[in-house]
Structure formats: structure tokens, C-alpha cells
Design a protein around this motif. Structure first.
Motif, short mmCIF file in Angstrom:
data_model
loop_
_atom_site.label_atom_id
_atom_site.label_comp_id
_atom_site.label_asym_id
_atom_site.label_seq_id
_atom_site.Cartn_x
_atom_site.Cartn_y
_atom_site.Cartn_z
N ASN A 296 -0.67 7.07 -7.65
CA ASN A 296 0.26 6.22 -6.89
C ASN A 296 0.03 6.26 -5.38
OD1 ASN A 296 2.47 5.26 -8.99
ND2 ASN A 296 2.03 7.41 -9.45
N PHE A 297 -1.09 6.84 -4.93
CA PHE A 297 -1.27 6.99 -3.49
C PHE A 297 -1.37 5.65 -2.75
CE2 PHE A 297 -5.58 6.98 -5.24
CZ PHE A 297 -6.26 6.10 -4.40
N CYS A 298 -1.64 4.56 -3.46
CA CYS A 298 -1.72 3.25 -2.81
C CYS A 298 -0.36 2.56 -2.71
CB CYS A 298 -2.69 2.34 -3.57
SG CYS A 298 -4.42 2.84 -3.39
N ASP A 299 0.66 3.18 -3.27
CA ASP A 299 2.00 2.61 -3.22
C ASP A 299 2.64 2.96 -1.88
OD1 ASP A 299 4.59 1.77 -3.52
OD2 ASP A 299 4.97 2.86 -5.38
N PRO A 300 2.96 1.97 -1.04
CA PRO A 300 3.57 2.27 0.26
C PRO A 300 4.88 3.04 0.15
CG PRO A 300 2.85 -0.01 0.17
CD PRO A 300 2.77 0.52 -1.24
N ALA A 301 5.54 2.96 -1.02
CA ALA A 301 6.82 3.64 -1.20
C ALA A 301 6.66 5.12 -1.54
CB ALA A 301 7.62 2.95 -2.31
N ILE A 356 -8.01 -4.87 2.37
CA ILE A 356 -8.29 -3.49 1.98
C ILE A 356 -7.17 -2.57 2.45
CG2 ILE A 356 -9.83 -1.52 2.40
CD1 ILE A 356 -12.16 -3.46 2.37
N ALA A 357 -6.67 -2.81 3.66
CA ALA A 357 -5.57 -1.99 4.18
C ALA A 357 -4.37 -2.06 3.25
CB ALA A 357 -5.18 -2.47 5.58
N LEU A 358 -4.00 -3.26 2.82
CA LEU A 358 -2.85 -3.42 1.92
C LEU A 358 -3.14 -2.81 0.56
CD1 LEU A 358 -1.78 -7.09 2.79
CD2 LEU A 358 -0.64 -4.97 3.47
N GLN A 359 -4.35 -2.97 0.05
CA GLN A 359 -4.71 -2.42 -1.26
C GLN A 359 -4.69 -0.90 -1.27
OE1 GLN A 359 -8.52 -4.26 -1.81
NE2 GLN A 359 -7.68 -6.18 -2.61
N CYS A 360 -4.86 -0.30 -0.11
CA CYS A 360 -4.88 1.17 -0.01
C CYS A 360 -3.52 1.75 0.38
CB CYS A 360 -5.94 1.61 0.99
SG CYS A 360 -7.63 1.26 0.45
N GLY A 361 -2.52 0.91 0.52
CA GLY A 361 -1.18 1.41 0.79
C GLY A 361 -0.76 1.43 2.24
N PHE A 362 -1.60 0.88 3.14
CA PHE A 362 -1.24 0.83 4.55
C PHE A 362 -0.46 -0.45 4.83
CE2 PHE A 362 -5.03 3.52 4.43
CZ PHE A 362 -4.58 4.63 5.14
N LEU A 366 -3.58 -1.92 11.95
CA LEU A 366 -3.67 -0.91 13.01
C LEU A 366 -3.57 0.50 12.44
CD1 LEU A 366 -3.85 -0.26 16.03
CD2 LEU A 366 -1.35 -0.46 16.13
N THR A 367 -2.60 0.71 11.57
CA THR A 367 -2.43 2.03 10.96
C THR A 367 -3.65 2.38 10.11
OG1 THR A 367 -0.03 1.70 10.88
CG2 THR A 367 -0.94 3.43 9.48
N PHE A 368 -4.17 1.40 9.39
CA PHE A 368 -5.36 1.62 8.57
C PHE A 368 -6.54 2.07 9.44
CE2 PHE A 368 -9.21 -0.57 6.68
CZ PHE A 368 -9.50 0.47 5.81
N ARG A 369 -6.78 1.35 10.52
CA ARG A 369 -7.91 1.69 11.39
C ARG A 369 -7.76 3.10 11.98
NH1 ARG A 369 -8.18 -4.09 14.55
NH2 ARG A 369 -9.79 -5.08 13.27
N ARG A 370 -6.55 3.41 12.42
CA ARG A 370 -6.33 4.72 13.04
C ARG A 370 -6.58 5.85 12.04
NH1 ARG A 370 -1.55 3.90 14.75
NH2 ARG A 370 -0.41 4.97 13.11
N ASN A 371 -6.08 5.71 10.84
CA ASN A 371 -6.27 6.75 9.83
C ASN A 371 -7.72 6.82 9.35
OD1 ASN A 371 -3.54 8.08 8.74
ND2 ASN A 371 -3.09 5.99 9.40
N PHE A 372 -8.35 5.66 9.22
CA PHE A 372 -9.75 5.64 8.78
C PHE A 372 -10.62 6.38 9.80
CE2 PHE A 372 -13.97 4.08 8.00
CZ PHE A 372 -14.03 3.86 6.62
#
Length: 385
Positions: A296-301, A356-362, A366-372
Motif C-alpha cells: 500500500n505504499f503508493c496509497d497517499p492515505a 509517475i508521481a501520482l502512481q507512486c503516491g505523491f 514538487l514533492t516527488f522531485r524533492r524525494n527522488f
């Protein structure tokens, strides 16, 4: 009555705590025309954060998380204000009209700080002042909080300590075992009710039968017994969702009735502790919990609280399992799994970075880029090239 919030806006807390404000200035600060008077009482806590070898930046980050967690507890009824003392200590002032409810709020604050850090390497300890209503006692309250924190010398870290008047304590004549907390913790863990009953009998006999104590002394003894049992229960049951409700007896009662109540509390605690999972069940829980996170790591919740509620355990238990299995905090586990999945999608699909950001739970690019970049050392667009 006082209001703490204006001091934070004016930068006056730092001046008050550092001693830079003279008495004449203090009279101006407390003038009704300068400060909106809203709440009747205040208490000060010094929040101490300890860890192994941590960098100065890591301690600053920890303080920011703690300050945010404290501000989240601030309401119209109870205002919380934070002020940094040094790298490992943070002053938190609670201003409220509910003097009786403030002690419980400090325990909530402690738990919120632990959950915000989400890292077993950090030990959070609180020292709390007495209840005050005069703003001129603010510096003294900070000193009281630091003295209360000093109780960790014998009581250990990861707890909440309230100020005790040393002079009053020195004058007490009632008997109370110095190792009572350790004995109660050991008895609860071992399920040794006879030993706990013997200790209660010892306290009762020494104070009620062998000494002629005034009622005021007996009340102090009962209060110390209550706090000691409450803290021991918290230490033993901290990692589970088993909670023993322990309330002060507020109606008129005999000393015999009071001790009977605490015997019942301890017996109930031992009974419920016997129902906790054994080592085999804990290993099974560990596997299920990790599988759940990985599914469930891709679930934003997905959150620490959500996982804890799903499995009926404490957030601290989830954090410890993540540390044991992955060697990381819960948030680090989820982030690394998300980035691993993002790497796979970048290598095998033509999806846009937003997709890809949405599919990975971000929730955003911006948040996706920072974490990546934090994990991979480069932006996702550069990685795809």
C-alpha cells in the motif's frame, strides 16, 4: 490572567526567559493595554530530545517536528507556544483556563512529540513546572521545569516529570519505597500480583497502622502512589493498544478503600497483559505489517497512524518494527519504496513525471522531485535521460 500568544509575536518570550527584561519592563509587558487577557493559568515544559551521535542539523530538524506537533495541539481553549532554549531543549508554554486539564495535555503533547519524530533513536523527556497565574513567575516556572527534568537522573528518559517542591518533599513524613516504580514495572511484566499486593500492603501498614500521620500527609502519599502506578502502567503497556484506565478517587473514601482500588487496577493490568501476543504472534504481526506497507505504499492515505489503527497496535510499535526489519523509520520505508517504484516506471514506461508521481503516491510533482533527488541524488528527469 494572561495571554501567551502576544509574547510570541513580539519576541518577548526569549527576553523573559533570558532575563533581559527588567522589572519595570515586565510591568509594562503585563499591562492590560499591551496584552489581551484571555487565559487564567499557564505551565511551562522543557522538552528534552536525546539521541546517539546526531548532527546539529538533525537536532534542529527534530525540534522543528516537535514544535509543529505542539502547535497542532493548540486550541482556542489551550494555547501552546514554543521557544528554543538550546540544541536539545525546547520550552513549551501552555496557557489555559482549565487548570485541572493541563496535566493530561502534557501527556498528549509528549505522545505527539514521539509520533512526530517517528524514530526510536530519539528519547523525548518532559519536565513540567507547577501551575502559575502570574506572568512575573514565568522565569521561575522555566527553572521549575528544568528542575523537574532533572528527575530523569533516577527515573530515566522517555517520560513526563512534574515539579515537586523540594522543601515540601523534605518535610514529608510518610513512607514510600524509593524503588516503587521499578517494583511495579517488574511485577506487571512478570505477572507477579502477590509481590505487588505485598508492596501495597507494606505502604499501607507503614502509613496507616504504624505512624500517626495527619490527613494532609496521607493525601500526599496517595497522590505519589497514584502517579507511580500510572507511570508504571504507561511504561509497560506503551507498545500495545491495551489501556488501563486509572482515575484519581475524588469522592470521599477510606484509605483501605483507596488501596483496594489500586490492587484492582494492578490485577486488571496483569490480566490484560496476559492476553497480549506472544513472541510467535509478534513475528506473525511483523510479517503482516511489512507486507501491508509494501502493498500500500503508493496509497497517499497510508500513514503511521493508519497502519497502527489497521493492526490495532501503537504507532511506536509500527516504528520499532520498521526499524527492526528495514533499519529505517516508517516514513523512510514508505519513501524508499515509492522511489524504487518510480525508478521502475521511469525505466519501463513513457508516462509523464506527473503521472509517475501520482502512481507512486505523491500528491504533487514538487514533492516527488524533492524525494527522488534525496534518494537517488538527481532529478527524475535527469535519471530518465
Amino acid at each position: 490572567m494572561i495571554t501567551i500568544t502576544p509574547y510570541a509575536r513580539q519576541g518577548m518570550i526569549q527576553s523573559l526567559l533570558s532575563g533581559d527584561v527588567e522589572h519595570q519592563q515586565l510591568e509594562v509587558i503585563t499591562d492590560e493595554q499591551f496584552v489581551g487577557l484571555r487565559k487564567a493559568y499557564f505551565m511551562v515544559a522543557v522538552v528534552n530530545v536525546a539521541a546517539g551521535e546526531m548532527s546539529a542539523q538533525q537536532f534542529r530538524d527534530a525540534q522543528e517536528l516537535i514544535a509543529h506537533a505542539c502547535r497542532e495541539l493548540s486550541t482556542e481553549e489551550s494555547t501552546l507556544v514554543c521557544c528554543t532554549k538550546n540544541a536539545q531543549n525546547l520550552f513549551v508554554i501552555i496557557n489555559s483556563d482549565d487548570g485541572e486539564g493541563m496535566e493530561a495535555l502534557f501527556y498528549r503533547m509528549y505522545q505527539s512529540c514521539v509520533e512526530a519524530l517517528d524514530d526510536p533513536r530519539f528519547a523525548v523527556t518532559l519536565g513540567v513546572s507547577r501551575l502559575e497565574s502570574d506572568i512575573q513567575a514565568l522565569r521561575d516556572a522555566c527553572t521549575d521545569a528544568e528542575q523537574a527534568l532533572g528527575q530523569m537522573m533516577t527515573g530515566g528518559r522517555s517520560s513526563v516529570y512534574f515539579h515537586e517542591d523540594v522543601q515540601d518533599k523534605a518535610q514529608r513524613r510518610y513512607y514510600f519505597p524509593r524503588d516503587a516504580h521499578k517494583r511495579i514495572v517488574r511485577g506487571l511484566k512478570e505477572g507477579n500480583l502477590p509481590d505487588l499486593e505485598a508492596m501495597l500492603g507494606e505502604i499501607y501498614r507503614c502509613n496507616a497502622q504504624e505512624a500517626e500521620l495527619p490527613v494532609s500527609e496521607l493525601r500526599l502519599m496517595v497522590e505519589e502512589l497514584h502517579v507511580t502506578i500510572r507511570n508504571a502502567l504507561r511504561d509497560v503497556f506503551d507498545l500495545s493498544t491495551t489501556h488501563i484506565q486509572i482515575e484519581r478517587i475524588r469522592e470521599a473514601a477510606t484509605l483501605e478503600e483507596i488501596f483496594a482500588y489500586y490492587r484492582t487496577v494492578l490485577a486488571t493490568a496483569i490480566s490484560q497483559r496476559g492476553e497480549l501476543p506472544d513472541a510467535g504472534e509478534e513475528r506473525a504481526l511483523e510479517g503482516k505489517l511489512c507486507a501491508y506497507i509494501e502493498a500500500n505504499f503508493c496509497d497517499p492515505a497510508l500513514s503511521l497512524n493508519a497502519v497502527a489503527e489497521h493492526f490495532g497496535v501503537s504507532t511506536k510499535m509500527v516504528g520499532l518494527i520498521c526499524k527492526e526489519v528495514y533499519g529505517k523509520t516508517f516514513l523512510q520505508c514508505v519513501r524508499d519504496l515509492q522511489i524504487q517504484h518510480a525508478v521502475h516506471l521511469l525505466q519501463t514506461t513513457e508516462n509523464t513525471l506527473e503521472e509517475i508521481a501520482l502512481q507512486c503516491g505523491f500528491t504533487n510533482l514538487l514533492t516527488f522531485r524533492r524525494n527522488f533527488k534525496a534518494v537517488m541524488g538527481m532529478n527524475p528527469s535527469d535519471y530518465r535521460k
